[in-house]
Design a protein around this motif. Structure first.
Motif, short mmCIF file in Angstrom:
data_model
loop_
_atom_site.label_atom_id
_atom_site.label_comp_id
_atom_site.label_asym_id
_atom_site.label_seq_id
_atom_site.Cartn_x
_atom_site.Cartn_y
_atom_site.Cartn_z
N GLU A 1 5.08 9.52 16.83
CA GLU A 1 4.12 10.09 17.78
C GLU A 1 2.74 9.44 17.71
O GLU A 1 2.15 9.12 18.75
CB GLU A 1 3.98 11.59 17.54
CG GLU A 1 5.11 12.43 18.13
CD GLU A 1 6.36 12.45 17.27
OE1 GLU A 1 6.34 11.84 16.17
OE2 GLU A 1 7.37 13.04 17.68
N LEU B 1 -5.79 -0.46 6.38
CA LEU B 1 -6.30 0.33 7.52
C LEU B 1 -7.15 1.45 6.93
O LEU B 1 -6.65 2.23 6.11
CB LEU B 1 -5.11 0.89 8.31
CG LEU B 1 -5.40 1.89 9.43
CD1 LEU B 1 -6.24 1.26 10.52
CD2 LEU B 1 -4.08 2.41 10.01
N ALA C 1 0.54 5.20 0.61
CA ALA C 1 -0.35 6.28 1.06
C ALA C 1 0.37 7.61 0.82
O ALA C 1 0.47 8.06 -0.31
CB ALA C 1 -0.73 6.07 2.52
N GLY C 2 0.92 8.22 1.89
CA GLY C 2 1.64 9.48 1.69
C GLY C 2 3.05 9.29 1.14
O GLY C 2 3.67 10.22 0.66
N GLY C 3 3.56 8.08 1.26
CA GLY C 3 4.89 7.78 0.73
C GLY C 3 6.05 8.31 1.56
O GLY C 3 7.21 8.13 1.19
N GLN C 4 5.76 8.94 2.69
CA GLN C 4 6.84 9.63 3.41
C GLN C 4 7.74 8.69 4.20
O GLN C 4 8.83 9.08 4.62
CB GLN C 4 6.27 10.73 4.32
CG GLN C 4 5.45 11.76 3.57
CD GLN C 4 6.23 12.43 2.44
OE1 GLN C 4 7.13 13.21 2.70
NE2 GLN C 4 5.92 12.10 1.19
N SER C 5 7.31 7.46 4.38
CA SER C 5 8.21 6.44 4.91
C SER C 5 8.54 5.43 3.81
O SER C 5 9.69 5.01 3.66
CB SER C 5 7.57 5.70 6.09
OG SER C 5 7.41 6.59 7.16
N LEU C 6 7.52 5.04 3.04
CA LEU C 6 7.72 3.99 2.04
C LEU C 6 8.67 4.42 0.93
O LEU C 6 9.58 3.66 0.56
CB LEU C 6 6.36 3.57 1.45
CG LEU C 6 6.42 2.48 0.39
CD1 LEU C 6 7.16 1.25 0.88
CD2 LEU C 6 5.01 2.10 -0.07
N THR D 1 0.35 10.56 6.07
CA THR D 1 -1.01 10.31 6.57
C THR D 1 -0.97 9.59 7.91
O THR D 1 -0.03 8.85 8.21
CB THR D 1 -1.80 9.42 5.58
OG1 THR D 1 -1.24 8.10 5.58
CG2 THR D 1 -1.74 9.99 4.16
N HIS E 1 -1.13 14.60 8.07
CA HIS E 1 -0.68 15.20 9.34
C HIS E 1 -1.07 16.69 9.37
O HIS E 1 -1.59 17.19 10.37
CB HIS E 1 0.83 15.11 9.50
CG HIS E 1 1.40 13.71 9.39
ND1 HIS E 1 0.64 12.57 9.46
CD2 HIS E 1 2.68 13.29 9.23
CE1 HIS E 1 1.44 11.52 9.34
NE2 HIS E 1 2.67 11.92 9.20
N VAL F 1 0.84 -1.19 0.00
CA VAL F 1 0.00 0.00 0.00
C VAL F 1 0.88 1.25 0.00
O VAL F 1 1.82 1.35 0.78
CB VAL F 1 -0.92 0.01 1.24
CG1 VAL F 1 -1.65 1.34 1.37
CG2 VAL F 1 -1.91 -1.14 1.18
C1 LIG Z 1 12.73 13.22 7.28
C2 LIG Z 1 11.56 12.56 7.95
C3 LIG Z 1 11.31 12.80 9.29
C4 LIG Z 1 10.22 12.19 9.92
N1 LIG Z 1 10.04 12.47 11.24
C5 LIG Z 1 8.99 11.90 11.87
C6 LIG Z 1 8.74 12.16 13.24
O1 LIG Z 1 9.46 12.94 13.89
N2 LIG Z 1 7.70 11.53 13.84
C7 LIG Z 1 6.88 10.67 13.14
O2 LIG Z 1 5.95 10.14 13.72
N3 LIG Z 1 7.08 10.41 11.85
C8 LIG Z 1 8.11 11.00 11.19
N4 LIG Z 1 8.30 10.72 9.86
C9 LIG Z 1 7.43 9.72 9.18
C10 LIG Z 1 6.16 10.35 8.64
O3 LIG Z 1 5.29 10.67 9.71
C11 LIG Z 1 5.41 9.44 7.64
O4 LIG Z 1 4.49 10.23 7.00
C12 LIG Z 1 4.60 8.30 8.19
O5 LIG Z 1 5.39 7.49 8.98
C13 LIG Z 1 4.09 7.41 7.06
O6 LIG Z 1 2.87 7.88 6.54
P1 LIG Z 1 2.64 7.83 4.96
O7 LIG Z 1 1.22 8.16 4.72
O8 LIG Z 1 3.62 8.69 4.30
O9 LIG Z 1 2.83 6.28 4.64
P2 LIG Z 1 3.61 5.52 3.49
O10 LIG Z 1 5.04 5.93 3.47
O11 LIG Z 1 2.86 5.63 2.22
O12 LIG Z 1 3.48 4.03 4.04
C14 LIG Z 1 4.20 3.59 5.18
C15 LIG Z 1 3.91 2.10 5.42
O13 LIG Z 1 2.57 1.90 5.84
C16 LIG Z 1 1.83 1.12 4.90
N5 LIG Z 1 0.50 1.76 4.80
C17 LIG Z 1 0.28 3.09 4.59
N6 LIG Z 1 -1.03 3.36 4.66
C18 LIG Z 1 -1.65 2.18 4.90
C19 LIG Z 1 -3.01 1.82 5.09
N7 LIG Z 1 -4.00 2.74 5.06
N8 LIG Z 1 -3.31 0.51 5.33
C20 LIG Z 1 -2.32 -0.41 5.38
N9 LIG Z 1 -1.01 -0.13 5.21
C21 LIG Z 1 -0.68 1.16 4.99
C22 LIG Z 1 2.65 1.14 3.64
O14 LIG Z 1 2.43 -0.03 2.87
C23 LIG Z 1 4.06 1.23 4.17
O15 LIG Z 1 4.52 -0.01 4.55
C24 LIG Z 1 9.37 11.32 9.19
C25 LIG Z 1 9.60 11.09 7.84
C26 LIG Z 1 10.68 11.69 7.22
C27 LIG Z 1 10.92 11.42 5.76
#
Ligand SMILES: Cc1cc2nc3c(=O)[nH]c(=O)nc-3n(C[C@H](O)[C@H](O)[C@H](O)COP(=O)(O)OP(=O)(O)OC[C@H]3O[C@@H](n4cnc5c(N)ncnc54)[C@H](O)[C@@H]3O)c2cc1C
Lengths: 164, 277
Positions: free
Chosen positions: B124, B167, B32-37, B111, B78, B30
């Motif tokens: 958090e 989720l 979503a926001g891609g910020q970890s993936l 997200t 967020h 999946v």
């Molecule tokens: C430089 C940097 C600093 C950061 N600092 C912090 C911080 O201080 N504190 C903090 O909490 N976070 C931090 N983050 C992480 C950030 O909050 C991410 O946005 C979050 O962890 C992932 O959300 P995403 O929507 O981008 O998920 P994605 O990157 O798209 O997905 C992350 C994972 O979750 C899975 N996934 C996503 N959505 C779903 C869903 N709906 N159902 C099932 N699986 C799903 C994906 O398959 C993947 O494995 C940071 C990121 C970066 C790049």
């Protein structure tokens, strides 16, 4: 494997006000698409994991990391880079303030820095210095020590509200 | 480095997304926001994924009050949570959390669902939903199910989400009129992951306290909670330090993280006007 998953994705988007059509590899991130495919080399690809902020561009009105968004996800989006924002004159005052205040030296961080500063100024018309610093914590600058950048942003905030 | 993806498909709606995941032969992932993936893909920690982009499914985004519960769509970003009036009123802990998460450009795309599914123990939102006693709503090929936050976080980056599940939302009780919700953490620089942090909730049913950055999952500090219910702050601090199992790494030692957790608890207690002992 299902053929609905694409290795190459067709996208149509606008970049700096012009419509662009392209076919991009699924894993190509937006900043490489902008730099390598479109030749828009203003924003930089640097850490490629979201920490440094050098690749920050504007997508659908938000400052985002060009390295943490796939070009495939930009289908239908409106993207602005430093080139377009310079051409339209949208941030002329901010750019002038950077020069006046000596808020850049090597310039590597500047395109991303300007996009981040502009977003701050549109969300908070008169940010305090520590707010400015906080907002820019996601944009690394290794020349200025930030002091001059904070000065520049503060100057523009005041000028835009007619306070100078 | 450059990301390597096996393929990409954009989901039109939830059932399309579930079909795509089922089609992907176990390689589905999946997006979503891609910020970890995407960061992980760029570092080649994850390769060959069949990406199911759910980010355009508008039904999965937004905040609403449903009866006596607050419901948050998994795709709510967020930054949106940070400026949402319902969040500020009914779950202020989440709004406080947003200020500590990463940087503006990352909050613009990340997200809450992604952050919970990613399950970084230093993040958090996982600790927040634990303190708020939230329920996570999952949708899969066999239908929908609900998992309490206490049962959701399994290990580092590991949750109760099964293969093929998505989720879809998070729900929690509305904050009571006198409820206290507070997040405090220590990070070296603005936007960094915290060395340790606490989420404190006090409602009629008692205190709930969770810890981030102090083990392989966010932790519900039950021993400290019991002490706080007795208004015993000294006992609570000792209990908290005893029940943590934080990592030692280049950022901080385990002993320092334990120390910080106790200091933060005292600060929260003072701020809400509790007796210090
Ligand atoms: C430089 C940097 C600093 C950061 N600092 C912090 C911080 O201080 N504190 C903090 O909490 N976070 C931090 N983050 C992480 C950030 O909050 C991410 O946005 C979050 O962890 C992932 O959300 P995403 O929507 O981008 O998920 P994605 O990157 O798209 O997905 C992350 C994972 O979750 C899975 N996934 C996503 N959505 C779903 C869903 N709906 N159902 C099932 N699986 C799903 C994906 O398959 C993947 O494995 C940071 C990121 C970066 C790049």
């Amino acid at each position: 494997m299902s053929d609905v998953f694409r290795n190459k994705v067709d996208i149509t988007l606008t970049v700096n006000g012009e419509e662009v059509e392209a076919r991009v590899p699924a894993g190509r991130h937006l900043i490489d698409f902008l730099r390598l495919d479109l030749g828009l080399t203003g924003a930089h690809a640097s850490c490629e994991h979201g920490v440094c902020g050098a690749c920050t561009v504007k997508v659908d009105g938000d400052a985002v990391r060009g390295c943490l968004m796939l070009a495939a996800q930009a289908d239908g989006a409106e993207v602005w880079t430093i080139e377009g924002m310079s051409d339209t004159g949208a941030i002329r005052d901010l750019q002038d303030a950077f020069v006046t205040r000596n808020a850049l030296q090597c310039g590597f961080c500047t395109p991303g820095m300007l996009v981040a500063c502009e977003e701050l100024l549109t969300r908070d018309a008169l940010p305090e210095r520590d707010e400015i610093r906080d907002y820019l914590s996601g944009n690394y600058c290794r020349c200025t020590g930030y002091e001059a950048i904070v000065d520049a942003v503060e100057d523009v905030a005041k000028a835009r509200r007619g306070l100078t | 480095m450059k990301a390597s993806a096996g393929g990409y498909a954009r989901a039109r709606d939830l059932s399309h997304a579930l079909d795509l995941l089922a089609d992907a032969d176990g390689m589905g992932r999946v997006l979503a926001g891609g910020q970890s993936l995407i960061a992980a893909m760029n570092m080649r920690l994850s390769t060959g994924d069949m990406l199911v982009d759910i980010s355009r499914i508008s039904d999965l985004s937004g905040v609403s009050v449903q009866g006596r519960r607050l419901r948050i769509g998994a795709l709510t970003r967020h930054a949106e949570l940070g400026r949402d009036a319902l969040i500020a009123r009914h779950a202020p802990l989440l709004a406080q959390a947003v200020n500590h998460i990463a940087h503006a450009a990352i909050r613009n795309r990340g997200t809450i669902g992604g952050a919970l599914a990613h399950a970084d123990p230093a993040a958090e939102f996982p600790a927040c939903v634990l303190a708020l006693d939230a329920v996570l709503h999952l949708e899969g090929p066999e239908g929908s199910r609900e998992v309490r936050a206490e049962d959701f976080f399994v290990d580092v980056f590991e949750t109760a989400i099964a293969e093929g599940e998505i989720l879809t939302a998070i729900s929690m009780p509305l904050a009571e009129p006198d409820e206290v919700q507070m997040l405090k953490e220590v990070a070296r620089r603005s936007g960094d992951y915290a060395l340790a942090g606490l989420c404190f909730v006090r409602r009629a049913g008692g205190v709930r306290l969770s810890v981030l950055g102090a083990g392989s999952t966010p932790l519900l500090a039950r021993a400290a909670m019991a002490r706080l219910d007795m208004e015993d702050i000294g006992g609570a601090v000792a209990a908290l330090r005893g029940e943590l199992n934080p990592p030692s790494d280049t950022q901080a030692t385990a002993a320092y993280r334990r120390h910080i957790a106790g200091v933060l608890l005292r600060r929260i207690w003072e701020e809400i006007g509790g007796e210090s002992a």
